[in-house]
Design a protein around this motif. Structure first.
Motif, PDB file in Angstrom:
ATOM      1  N   SER A 191       0.841  -1.202   0.000  1.00  0.00           N
ATOM      2  CA  SER A 191       0.000   0.000   0.000  1.00  0.00           C
ATOM      3  C   SER A 191       0.872   1.246   0.000  1.00  0.00           C
ATOM      4  CB  SER A 191      -0.937   0.012   1.206  1.00  0.00           C
ATOM      5  OG  SER A 191      -0.195   0.152   2.410  1.00  0.00           O
ATOM      6  N   GLY A 222       0.195   5.706   0.428  1.00  0.00           N
ATOM      7  CA  GLY A 222      -0.859   6.663   0.723  1.00  0.00           C
ATOM      8  C   GLY A 222      -0.359   7.927   1.384  1.00  0.00           C
ATOM      9  N   ILE A 251      -8.560   1.735  -4.180  1.00  0.00           N
ATOM     10  CA  ILE A 251      -8.337   3.125  -3.774  1.00  0.00           C
ATOM     11  C   ILE A 251      -9.309   3.423  -2.642  1.00  0.00           C
ATOM     12  CG2 ILE A 251      -8.422   5.553  -4.441  1.00  0.00           C
ATOM     13  CD1 ILE A 251      -7.653   4.753  -7.249  1.00  0.00           C
ATOM     14  N   SER A 263      -7.286  10.601   4.939  1.00  0.00           N
ATOM     15  CA  SER A 263      -6.310   9.770   4.235  1.00  0.00           C
ATOM     16  C   SER A 263      -6.809   9.370   2.855  1.00  0.00           C
ATOM     17  CB  SER A 263      -5.990   8.507   5.047  1.00  0.00           C
ATOM     18  OG  SER A 263      -7.141   7.694   5.176  1.00  0.00           O
ATOM     19  N   ALA A 264      -5.846   9.164   1.959  1.00  0.00           N
ATOM     20  CA  ALA A 264      -6.084   8.585   0.636  1.00  0.00           C
ATOM     21  C   ALA A 264      -5.038   7.498   0.440  1.00  0.00           C
ATOM     22  CB  ALA A 264      -5.988   9.647  -0.447  1.00  0.00           C
ATOM     23  N   GLU A 265      -5.468   6.306  -0.036  1.00  0.00           N
ATOM     24  CA  GLU A 265      -4.570   5.152  -0.048  1.00  0.00           C
ATOM     25  C   GLU A 265      -4.799   4.302  -1.293  1.00  0.00           C
ATOM     26  OE1 GLU A 265      -3.427   1.459   2.971  1.00  0.00           O
ATOM     27  OE2 GLU A 265      -5.339   2.527   3.167  1.00  0.00           O
ATOM     28  N   TYR A 266      -3.687   3.791  -1.822  1.00  0.00           N
ATOM     29  CA  TYR A 266      -3.743   2.826  -2.922  1.00  0.00           C
ATOM     30  C   TYR A 266      -3.222   1.485  -2.429  1.00  0.00           C
ATOM     31  CZ  TYR A 266      -2.417   0.350  -7.186  1.00  0.00           C
ATOM     32  OH  TYR A 266      -2.272  -0.596  -8.170  1.00  0.00           O
TER      33      TYR A 266
END
Length: 301
Positions: free
Chosen positions: A242, A244, A290, A256-259
């Motif tokens: 991951s 982010g 995402i 938060s933003a996460e891949y």
């Protein structure tokens, strides 16, 4: 003789008169007023500036010595509180924990032949704990999350002619008839993240392990008659990574933003009563997600 008698009589009269006068004077108190004349003289001092050479003057070191020791309890307690507050501000918080939730989108190549396959929408809820190392900027975070993903495509053999329709056979040649499949499922994930905090920005990278509970339904034989519907489920753990970014909007709130990406290697759908594999061996499916979330810090700051 007559003249002498007159003189004596006159002397007698004067004596009596003087005696009575003295008697009346003794009964009266006279008041005496004394006046003092006071003269005030003003003193006028004339100041004249004196010029000294700095090098010629040597002043002794001044020492202040308290003659009495006085304790101000209120002032002392106030200083203790201020010192304690300063110590708390200087000391970094090394351990924190909290909760998080959010939404996300996931794409998977389960059905490469299905042109209508769409990204899945889902929700998640989790707990996390973090520990700082070396300094307050670098920390290690461990989280546990539960995801619920809604279906993005459905295969129903009773309604449509799908590419999975037909009969399948187990290792002992028992027949199975495909019924339905959709990608609605639960996902359980554990994640380890390395976070670096700079001001209010917190980029991170991590590794994760998850398990998806996909289900496919078949019509299976019961008493040698194909009339019972049963589920075949996934039962393996997948590894991924991951990347982010978190942003601290308030003291206790983080956005938060996460891949995320992981591979589902040798995926299989299992049923305890039947030895059967619908997928070919050495198959691999990739899942990409995402997520957008919000975290709340429960621990003391």
């Amino acid at each position: 003789m007559i003249f002498l008698k007159k003189i004596l009589f006159l002397f007698f009269i004067l004596t009596v008169t003087f005696s009575f006068a003295q008697k009346h004077k003794k009964g009266k108190v006279d008041t005496v007023y004394v006046y003092e004349k006071v003269i005030v003289y003003d003193t006028v001092y004339l100041l004249k500036q004196l010029h000294f050479k700095k090098n010629d003057l040597i002043f002794p070191e001044l020492k202040v010595q308290e003659t009495k020791f006085v304790i101000d309890i209120y002032k002392q307690e106030l200083e203790k509180q201020r010192a304690s507050r300063r110590a708390r501000l200087r000391k970094p918080v090394t351990f924190q924990y909290g909760i998080e939730g959010g939404i996300g989108f996931k794409s998977i190549n389960w059905a490469v032949q299905n042109s209508e396959s769409k990204p899945q929408f889902g929700e998640n809820l989790g707990l996390w704990a973090s520990k700082s190392f070396f300094n307050s900027q670098l920390s290690l975070l461990f989280s546990a999350n539960v995801y619920h993903w809604n279906s993005s495509f459905d295969l129903d053999a009773n309604k449509d002619d799908t590419y999975l329709n037909g009969f399948y056979f187990t290792e002992d040649n028992q027949p199975l008839l495909f019924q339905r499949f959709n990608n609605k499922h639960f996902e359980y994930a554990l994640q380890l993240k390395f976070i670096y905090e700079w001001k209010n920005i917190r980029p991170f990278a991590g590794v994760l392990a998850n398990r998806n509970t996909y289900k496919m339904q078949f019509l299976v034989p019961e008493n040698n008659i194909l009339n019972k519907q049963d589920d075949f489920k996934t039962n393996q753990t997948n590894l991924g990574f991951s990347l982010g970014l978190q942003y601290r909007v308030l003291k206790r709130i983080l956005l938060s933003a996460e891949y995320q990406q992981y591979n589902m290697k040798n995926i299989s759908l299992k049923n305890s009563d039947f030895d059967f594999e619908i997928f070919k061996s050495n198959n691999t499916f990739a899942e990409r997600k995402i997520n957008f979330g919000i975290s709340y810090i429960i621990s003391k700051l």
